[in-house]
Design a protein around this motif. Structure first.
Motif, PDB file in Angstrom:
ATOM      1  N   LEU A   1       0.844  -1.197   0.000  1.00  0.00           N
ATOM      2  CA  LEU A   1       0.000   0.000   0.000  1.00  0.00           C
ATOM      3  C   LEU A   1       0.879   1.247   0.000  1.00  0.00           C
ATOM      4  N   ASP A   2       0.638   2.132  -0.964  1.00  0.00           N
ATOM      5  CA  ASP A   2       1.428   3.352  -1.109  1.00  0.00           C
ATOM      6  C   ASP A   2       0.532   4.581  -1.085  1.00  0.00           C
ATOM      7  N   VAL A   3       1.154   5.748  -0.924  1.00  0.00           N
ATOM      8  CA  VAL A   3       0.488   7.034  -1.100  1.00  0.00           C
ATOM      9  C   VAL A   3       1.390   7.868  -2.015  1.00  0.00           C
ATOM     10  N   LEU A   4       0.777   8.634  -2.904  1.00  0.00           N
ATOM     11  CA  LEU A   4       1.535   9.433  -3.873  1.00  0.00           C
ATOM     12  C   LEU A   4       1.894  10.786  -3.265  1.00  0.00           C
ATOM     13  N   LEU A   5       3.178  11.146  -3.347  1.00  0.00           N
ATOM     14  CA  LEU A   5       3.670  12.420  -2.822  1.00  0.00           C
ATOM     15  C   LEU A   5       4.576  13.076  -3.857  1.00  0.00           C
ATOM     16  N   LEU A   6       4.830  14.346  -3.637  1.00  0.00           N
ATOM     17  CA  LEU A   6       5.804  15.055  -4.468  1.00  0.00           C
ATOM     18  C   LEU A   6       6.617  15.999  -3.596  1.00  0.00           C
ATOM     19  N   ALA A   7       7.800  16.327  -4.064  1.00  0.00           N
ATOM     20  CA  ALA A   7       8.636  17.322  -3.397  1.00  0.00           C
ATOM     21  C   ALA A   7       8.526  18.606  -4.201  1.00  0.00           C
ATOM     22  N   ARG A   8       8.101  19.674  -3.535  1.00  0.00           N
ATOM     23  CA  ARG A   8       7.949  20.961  -4.212  1.00  0.00           C
ATOM     24  C   ARG A   8       9.324  21.528  -4.566  1.00  0.00           C
ATOM     25  N   ALA A   9       9.390  22.258  -5.655  1.00  0.00           N
ATOM     26  CA  ALA A   9      10.655  22.851  -6.102  1.00  0.00           C
ATOM     27  C   ALA A   9      11.198  23.798  -5.031  1.00  0.00           C
ATOM     28  N   SER A  10      12.493  23.839  -4.899  1.00  0.00           N
ATOM     29  CA  SER A  10      13.129  24.694  -3.887  1.00  0.00           C
ATOM     30  C   SER A  10      13.063  26.170  -4.258  1.00  0.00           C
ATOM     31  N   THR A  11      12.647  26.475  -5.482  1.00  0.00           N
ATOM     32  CA  THR A  11      12.577  27.868  -5.941  1.00  0.00           C
ATOM     33  C   THR A  11      11.195  28.496  -5.747  1.00  0.00           C
ATOM     34  N   LEU A  12      10.235  27.740  -5.251  1.00  0.00           N
ATOM     35  CA  LEU A  12       8.884  28.279  -5.079  1.00  0.00           C
ATOM     36  C   LEU A  12       8.833  29.304  -3.956  1.00  0.00           C
ATOM     37  N   ARG A  13       7.890  30.244  -4.058  1.00  0.00           N
ATOM     38  CA  ARG A  13       7.727  31.289  -3.048  1.00  0.00           C
ATOM     39  C   ARG A  13       7.262  30.747  -1.717  1.00  0.00           C
TER      40      ARG A  13
ATOM     41  N   VAL B   1       8.578  13.296  -7.810  1.00  0.00           N
ATOM     42  CA  VAL B   1       7.269  12.667  -7.619  1.00  0.00           C
ATOM     43  C   VAL B   1       7.584  11.237  -7.214  1.00  0.00           C
ATOM     44  N   PHE B   2       7.013  10.786  -6.104  1.00  0.00           N
ATOM     45  CA  PHE B   2       7.364   9.462  -5.612  1.00  0.00           C
ATOM     46  C   PHE B   2       6.224   8.844  -4.823  1.00  0.00           C
ATOM     47  N   ARG B   3       6.301   7.547  -4.661  1.00  0.00           N
ATOM     48  CA  ARG B   3       5.352   6.829  -3.836  1.00  0.00           C
ATOM     49  C   ARG B   3       5.992   6.603  -2.478  1.00  0.00           C
ATOM     50  N   ALA B   4       5.166   6.660  -1.454  1.00  0.00           N
ATOM     51  CA  ALA B   4       5.646   6.388  -0.105  1.00  0.00           C
ATOM     52  C   ALA B   4       4.889   5.185   0.424  1.00  0.00           C
ATOM     53  N   PRO B   5       5.587   4.105   0.731  1.00  0.00           N
ATOM     54  CA  PRO B   5       4.901   2.950   1.304  1.00  0.00           C
ATOM     55  C   PRO B   5       4.295   3.316   2.667  1.00  0.00           C
ATOM     56  N   VAL B   6       3.012   3.068   2.823  1.00  0.00           N
ATOM     57  CA  VAL B   6       2.327   3.420   4.072  1.00  0.00           C
ATOM     58  C   VAL B   6       2.927   2.649   5.245  1.00  0.00           C
ATOM     59  N   ALA B   7       3.330   1.390   5.030  1.00  0.00           N
ATOM     60  CA  ALA B   7       3.958   0.620   6.116  1.00  0.00           C
ATOM     61  C   ALA B   7       5.220   1.314   6.620  1.00  0.00           C
ATOM     62  N   ASP B   8       5.967   1.957   5.707  1.00  0.00           N
ATOM     63  CA  ASP B   8       7.162   2.703   6.121  1.00  0.00           C
ATOM     64  C   ASP B   8       6.783   3.941   6.913  1.00  0.00           C
ATOM     65  N   LEU B   9       5.728   4.640   6.480  1.00  0.00           N
ATOM     66  CA  LEU B   9       5.284   5.832   7.206  1.00  0.00           C
ATOM     67  C   LEU B   9       4.824   5.485   8.622  1.00  0.00           C
ATOM     68  N   LEU B  10       4.244   4.314   8.794  1.00  0.00           N
ATOM     69  CA  LEU B  10       3.742   3.894  10.100  1.00  0.00           C
ATOM     70  C   LEU B  10       4.840   3.364  11.017  1.00  0.00           C
ATOM     71  N   ASP B  11       5.996   3.056  10.460  1.00  0.00           N
ATOM     72  CA  ASP B  11       7.107   2.484  11.219  1.00  0.00           C
ATOM     73  C   ASP B  11       7.557   3.471  12.296  1.00  0.00           C
ATOM     74  N   PRO B  12       7.456   3.100  13.579  1.00  0.00           N
ATOM     75  CA  PRO B  12       7.838   4.021  14.657  1.00  0.00           C
ATOM     76  C   PRO B  12       9.270   4.533  14.552  1.00  0.00           C
ATOM     77  N   SER B  13      10.171   3.751  13.941  1.00  0.00           N
ATOM     78  CA  SER B  13      11.563   4.190  13.816  1.00  0.00           C
ATOM     79  C   SER B  13      11.714   5.304  12.779  1.00  0.00           C
ATOM     80  N   ARG B  14      10.682   5.543  11.972  1.00  0.00           N
ATOM     81  CA  ARG B  14      10.733   6.583  10.940  1.00  0.00           C
ATOM     82  C   ARG B  14       9.827   7.759  11.278  1.00  0.00           C
TER      83      ARG B  14
END
Length: 197
Positions: free
Chosen positions: A23-35, A116-129
């Motif tokens: 199970l994943d969730v879709l995320l993106l990293a915003r450009a560093s040049t944005l206001r 643009v990347f997928r983030a595994p939900v199991a990784d997000l739930l991992d207490p060590s992360r």
């Protein structure tokens, strides 16, 4: 907030998790040049344009424009209650979807997104992360949840509004695992702008 099995690479998490490893969730990293919110990890999204019927139409259009996804493969599950953001004075209506037929996604406009990347939900739930992020501005302090997402070049830090939404959804679904709420995750150097600026 687009969930689904976004690729054939399951979470590398060892041990039991309350969700499937794929199970994943879709995320993106915003450009560093944005206001605003430069460099932050976010969900695809943006403002409602005059041609958009509603928040759902806007979310699907923005996701297509930012990531190239095909909205025909998305089942919209609904919207969450609108969330007011004091800092930017926006009222955000989160739209939740299931990616029934994933399509290729990538950065469409480098002026808007750096990844643009997928983030595994199991990784997000991992207490060590998981940990707490602290933002200090003008003598004020804001503390919120943070998630470290493994990446080929290190890790992306999910914090701020995006982390708050994920944390709330995970709590509501009963997926949250106990994590160290005293552990601070640094904002600098992990895909976040200098919090003192």
């Amino acid at each position: 907030m687009l969930f689904g099995v976004l690729d054939d690479l399951p979470s590398d998490r060892v041990g039991a998790a309350p969700v499937s490893r794929d199970l994943d969730v879709l995320l993106l990293a915003r450009a560093s040049t944005l206001r605003s919110h430069a460099g932050q990890v976010a969900f695809p999204g943006g403002r409602i344009d005059p041609g958009d019927e509603d928040a759902v139409a806007a979310a699907l259009r923005e996701a297509r424009e930012e990531t190239g996804l095909d909205p025909a493969g998305v089942d919209v599950l609904g919207t969450l209650a609108a969330v007011p953001l004091d800092y930017s004075r926006h009222l955000v209506t989160p739209v939740v979807g299931w990616w029934r037929h994933p399509s290729p996604v990538d950065v469409v406009d480098e002026a808007e997104s750096s990844a643009v990347f997928r983030a595994p939900v199991a990784d997000l739930l991992d207490p060590s992360r998981r940990g707490v992020t602290v933002l200090r501005r003008g003598g004020d302090e804001w503390r919120g949840p943070g998630f470290l997402v493994p990446h080929a070049t290190g890790a992306h830090l999910v914090w701020g509004f995006t982390a708050m939404l994920l944390d709330g959804v995970f709590d509501r679904l009963g997926w949250t695992e106990p994590w160290d709420r005293a552990r601070e995750l640094p904002l600098v150097g992990l895909g976040a702008v200098d919090p003192e600026v």
